[in-house]
Structure formats: structure tokens, C-alpha cells
Design an enzyme around this catalytic site. Sequence first.
Site, PDB file in Angstrom:
ATOM      1  N   ASP A 137     -66.767  14.604  44.724  1.00 48.76           N
ATOM      2  CA  ASP A 137     -65.453  15.399  44.436  1.00 48.76           C
ATOM      3  C   ASP A 137     -65.274  16.509  45.544  1.00 48.76           C
ATOM      4  O   ASP A 137     -66.000  16.799  46.379  1.00 48.76           O
ATOM      5  CB  ASP A 137     -65.762  16.276  43.082  1.00 48.76           C
ATOM      6  CG  ASP A 137     -64.673  17.243  42.691  1.00 48.76           C
ATOM      7  OD1 ASP A 137     -63.624  16.777  42.798  1.00 48.76           O
ATOM      8  OD2 ASP A 137     -65.012  18.523  42.622  1.00 48.76           O
ATOM      9  N   ASP A 183     -62.517  19.451  45.494  1.00 50.97           N
ATOM     10  CA  ASP A 183     -62.545  20.928  45.169  1.00 50.97           C
ATOM     11  C   ASP A 183     -63.536  21.405  44.014  1.00 50.97           C
ATOM     12  O   ASP A 183     -63.777  20.826  43.323  1.00 50.97           O
ATOM     13  CB  ASP A 183     -61.114  21.302  44.497  1.00 50.97           C
ATOM     14  CG  ASP A 183     -59.952  20.929  45.372  1.00 50.97           C
ATOM     15  OD1 ASP A 183     -59.527  21.888  46.087  1.00 50.97           O
ATOM     16  OD2 ASP A 183     -59.371  19.755  45.161  1.00 50.97           O
ATOM     17  N   ASP A 231     -67.958  18.837  39.874  1.00 54.02           N
ATOM     18  CA  ASP A 231     -68.080  20.229  39.120  1.00 54.02           C
ATOM     19  C   ASP A 231     -67.053  20.336  37.996  1.00 54.02           C
ATOM     20  O   ASP A 231     -67.121  21.625  37.376  1.00 54.02           O
ATOM     21  CB  ASP A 231     -67.596  21.390  40.184  1.00 54.02           C
ATOM     22  CG  ASP A 231     -66.122  21.293  40.369  1.00 54.02           C
ATOM     23  OD1 ASP A 231     -65.375  22.307  40.217  1.00 54.02           O
ATOM     24  OD2 ASP A 231     -65.587  20.332  40.742  1.00 54.02           O
TER      25      ASP A 231
END
Length: 272
Positions: free
Chosen positions: A8, A10, A212
Site C-alpha cells: 500500500d 499512503d 494500514d
Amino acid sequence: MAKLAAFDMDGTLLMPDHRLGEKTLSALKRLRERDITLTFATGRHVLEMHHVIGEFSLDAFLVTGNGTRIHSLEGEELYRQDLAPEAAEAVLHGKWDTQASMHVFNDGGWFTGQARPELLQAHVFSGFHYQLCDLKRMSAQHVTKICFCGDHDDLRRLRIQLNETLGDRAFLCFSAMDCLEVLPVGCNKGAALAVLSQHLGFTLQECMAFGDAMNDREMLGSVGRGFIMGNAMPQLKAELPHLPVIGDCRNQAVSHFLTHWLDNPDLPYSPE
């Protein structure tokens, strides 16, 4: 040894200022030297991600739009899925009780009906920019995804409204506390990674992944080794309690883990 590593962007690979750290870049290049395939799995647009990998000279497959597009190292489109036109139409023309701003994505870019300059901070390294338009006049054909940006509690209430209207015609998920996404049915990073790994002749058990947010849930839960960021959404940690939690993106924790894994693959890892 893993054959594919999916990241991922960001909150995971990127630091809080949405930039790629030097330690992270160095760790990614070391993976490539070991012939480990890189994949960036992100909600960002492919037009933006082409700029990113070009800027840093990284050879990586791209899973963009939260699994709605897959592109090869050469930029060839390997997979695409759009929102059902009737679902896109319902969202575009619905009367939603929310203060959140609506953002529409298609192959032409990112479109919104009101200027939100604060959102551009996340795109400073690429210069990617929204285009202002009347969203109600947009075509519902070939819409990749629609997202709403705003206060989390407001978005939670909006999600209930969207669920009541769309039912099983779309998939809803939070890509951040302040971003609710409306995606094609069956579309997520995990499903896209399954398509890509099959294309490459790998199994998901031969993949590792880092994330996240709730839009990383399916990806992290399906690979051989999934890692949750220390700064991850509490909901993600609660949904995947069996997965290890590494450090914070502000400390380039992915690079810290990868360096340890490459240098000491048989030793246990500690984020401290």
C-alpha cells in the site's frame, strides 16, 4: 523467500508527508536485486502512479483504484473493472445527507465538484490534481470508483445511506478514516493481487504484503505473509489480530522490516 511483495502507499510505504523516504527506496531496490517482484497496491490513480515509478526508476506492477486496474511493468493494462453504470448513476444523482465532498475517478482522471485544495497535499510529490466539473453531468459509464472525503462519523452515517441505496450493487470500504470508497462489486486489492499472482505464475502464499487501512484487509488476509503498520486503522488490527504489527510509516517501518528480513531472514523481527 517471497516471490512478490505488495505495498500500500499512503500510511504504509509513504511517510506522513506523502513522500517516499530514501531508506524505503533503497530497500525496494534491494528486493529487485533479489528478483522479488514489486507491486504497488493503492487507491491512487494509475496516471499518478506511472509518474511515481518513473520518478524513482522502479520496476513495479501497479494495482490502482483499490483493485479496479492492474498494469504491467511496461504499462499494459492487464485487468480492469468499473462500477456498474446503474450504481454510479445512483451515487452521482443521490441526495446524500452529508458534508463530505464527492470525488469521481475514471480513466481520464480525478473529478470533483468543489475545490478542496487541502486534499492536494497528498499529491505534492506527483503534481496529480483534481479537475473541477459538474458531477451530475458526468457519464455513469466507465467510472472506476467514487469516494467521499470528510469527517469519519459523517462518513459512517453516509455509509448506511449508501448501503440502503446500493445494496449488493457496489462494495464500500474506508481507505482512510476520512475517505469512504464506492467500488465495483468484488473489487479489492486482495482480489486484484490474486489475478496478478496467477498471471505471474505465483501463488498468494508466495506473496507478502503491507498495509494500514480497511482497503488493505483482503490483501493482507490472503497472502502468505501480511504485515500491518503500527499506525494502521484500529478496525484493521481488530479484523486481522493474527497478523504481525510493524512500526510506523513516519519511521519508514517497511524499510526497517525489509532490511532485517533481507539480512537476517531466520531471526525473529522486532519493530523496536
